[in-house]
Design a protein around this motif. Sequence first.
Motif, PDB file in Angstrom:
ATOM      1  N   PRO A  40       0.954  -1.123   0.182  1.00 25.52           N
ATOM      2  CA  PRO A  40       0.040  -0.070   0.005  1.00 25.52           C
ATOM      3  C   PRO A  40       0.953   1.283  -0.035  1.00 25.52           C
ATOM      4  O   PRO A  40       1.861   1.413   0.745  1.00 25.52           O
ATOM      5  N   GLY A  41       0.699   2.174  -0.807  1.00 24.90           N
ATOM      6  CA  GLY A  41       1.137   3.498  -1.081  1.00 24.90           C
ATOM      7  C   GLY A  41       2.586   3.496  -1.515  1.00 24.90           C
ATOM      8  O   GLY A  41       3.477   4.537  -1.545  1.00 24.90           O
ATOM      9  N   GLN A  79       5.082 -15.035   4.502  1.00 26.59           N
ATOM     10  CA  GLN A  79       6.010 -14.181   5.777  1.00 26.59           C
ATOM     11  C   GLN A  79       4.958 -12.886   5.859  1.00 26.59           C
ATOM     12  O   GLN A  79       4.426 -12.413   5.066  1.00 26.59           O
ATOM     13  N   PRO A  80       5.147 -12.238   7.006  1.00 24.22           N
ATOM     14  CA  PRO A  80       4.259 -10.983   7.316  1.00 24.22           C
ATOM     15  C   PRO A  80       4.504  -9.942   6.141  1.00 24.22           C
ATOM     16  O   PRO A  80       3.677  -9.316   5.780  1.00 24.22           O
ATOM     17  N   GLU A  81       5.779  -9.685   5.597  1.00 19.61           N
ATOM     18  CA  GLU A  81       5.977  -8.589   4.788  1.00 19.61           C
ATOM     19  C   GLU A  81       5.398  -9.303   3.232  1.00 19.61           C
ATOM     20  O   GLU A  81       5.436  -8.572   2.321  1.00 19.61           O
ATOM     21  N   ASP A  82       4.912 -10.430   3.127  1.00 21.86           N
ATOM     22  CA  ASP A  82       4.284 -10.861   1.847  1.00 21.86           C
ATOM     23  C   ASP A  82       2.708 -10.338   1.685  1.00 21.86           C
ATOM     24  O   ASP A  82       2.237 -10.697   0.632  1.00 21.86           O
TER      25      ASP A  82
ATOM     26  N   VAL B  37       3.476   3.957 -16.747  1.00 27.81           N
ATOM     27  CA  VAL B  37       2.586   3.148 -16.364  1.00 27.81           C
ATOM     28  C   VAL B  37       1.863   4.033 -15.253  1.00 27.81           C
ATOM     29  O   VAL B  37       2.279   4.743 -14.469  1.00 27.81           O
ATOM     30  N   ARG B  38       0.363   3.928 -15.235  1.00 30.73           N
ATOM     31  CA  ARG B  38      -0.507   4.594 -14.379  1.00 30.73           C
ATOM     32  C   ARG B  38      -1.223   3.547 -13.689  1.00 30.73           C
ATOM     33  O   ARG B  38      -1.481   2.757 -13.873  1.00 30.73           O
ATOM     34  N   GLN B  39      -1.739   4.368 -12.386  1.00 32.61           N
ATOM     35  CA  GLN B  39      -2.642   3.622 -11.374  1.00 32.61           C
ATOM     36  C   GLN B  39      -3.727   4.571 -10.860  1.00 32.61           C
ATOM     37  O   GLN B  39      -3.180   5.493 -10.175  1.00 32.61           O
ATOM     38  N   THR B  40      -4.901   4.317 -11.311  1.00 32.36           N
ATOM     39  CA  THR B  40      -6.100   4.990 -10.835  1.00 32.36           C
ATOM     40  C   THR B  40      -6.104   4.570  -9.430  1.00 32.36           C
ATOM     41  O   THR B  40      -6.012   3.527  -8.870  1.00 32.36           O
ATOM     42  N   PRO B  41      -6.635   5.681  -8.817  1.00 32.66           N
ATOM     43  CA  PRO B  41      -6.795   5.577  -7.069  1.00 32.66           C
ATOM     44  C   PRO B  41      -7.627   4.344  -6.709  1.00 32.66           C
ATOM     45  O   PRO B  41      -8.621   4.216  -7.136  1.00 32.66           O
TER      46      PRO B  41
END
Lengths: 107, 118
Positions: A40-41, A79-82, B37-41
């Motif tokens: 994420p992010g 693993q947790p990071e996966d 490459v793009r990624q929509t929210p």
Amino acid sequence: DIQMTQSPSSLSASVGDTVTITCRASQGISNHLVWFQQQPGKAPKSLIYAPSSLQSGVPSRFSGSGSGTAFTLTISSLQPEDFATYYCQHFNNYPWTFGQGTRVEVK
Amino acid sequence: EVQLLESGGGLVQPGGSLRLSCAASQFTFSSYAMSWVRQTPGKGLEWVSAISSGGDRTYYADSVRGRFTMSRDNSRDTLYLQMNSLRAEDTAMYYCARHTSGRPHDYWGQGTLVTVSS
């Protein structure tokens, strides 16, 4: 255009589990497939290419297989990071397309 | 370590233009093909365009062909994406990524966010 379909869209698993993600191409792509992991992010990270060779630095618990239209990504001893989202992508011809992603969640 | 640093994103009105840049370092930029490459929210990934190492060949997704132009300046180790006639559906995080033969997108930048809204 070649369509890439991943299954499942999401899965729940525990640390230590083995998980398998499937990617299917709408037409044959030989071995022109890569797998990415995205936290994420963060930007995607290359995992496996062509379709069973590990990118440098990727742990050996990740493995890939397949050819033609059917491919799999296997994570052994999760693993947790996966816990992340995984994408396949073909590069057989332009336009390159990605699968819709598989989210691996904590059970 | 390969580094790719995107810039140029921001808020733009529909119909407007924006130019993204991607500064490359720690590898011989002129030897590698590159992609955007793009990624929509909250959504998945979409390949936008690619360019050969010398810049003489470019490829585009149907969704951007005729509106976006990809280019590179190998003397400045920089990749560009000129985006014209922007639409709300172009709103996305835009990543630049490097290709190695047989290994597309082996390295990615951190992305730059483009928002198209009035």
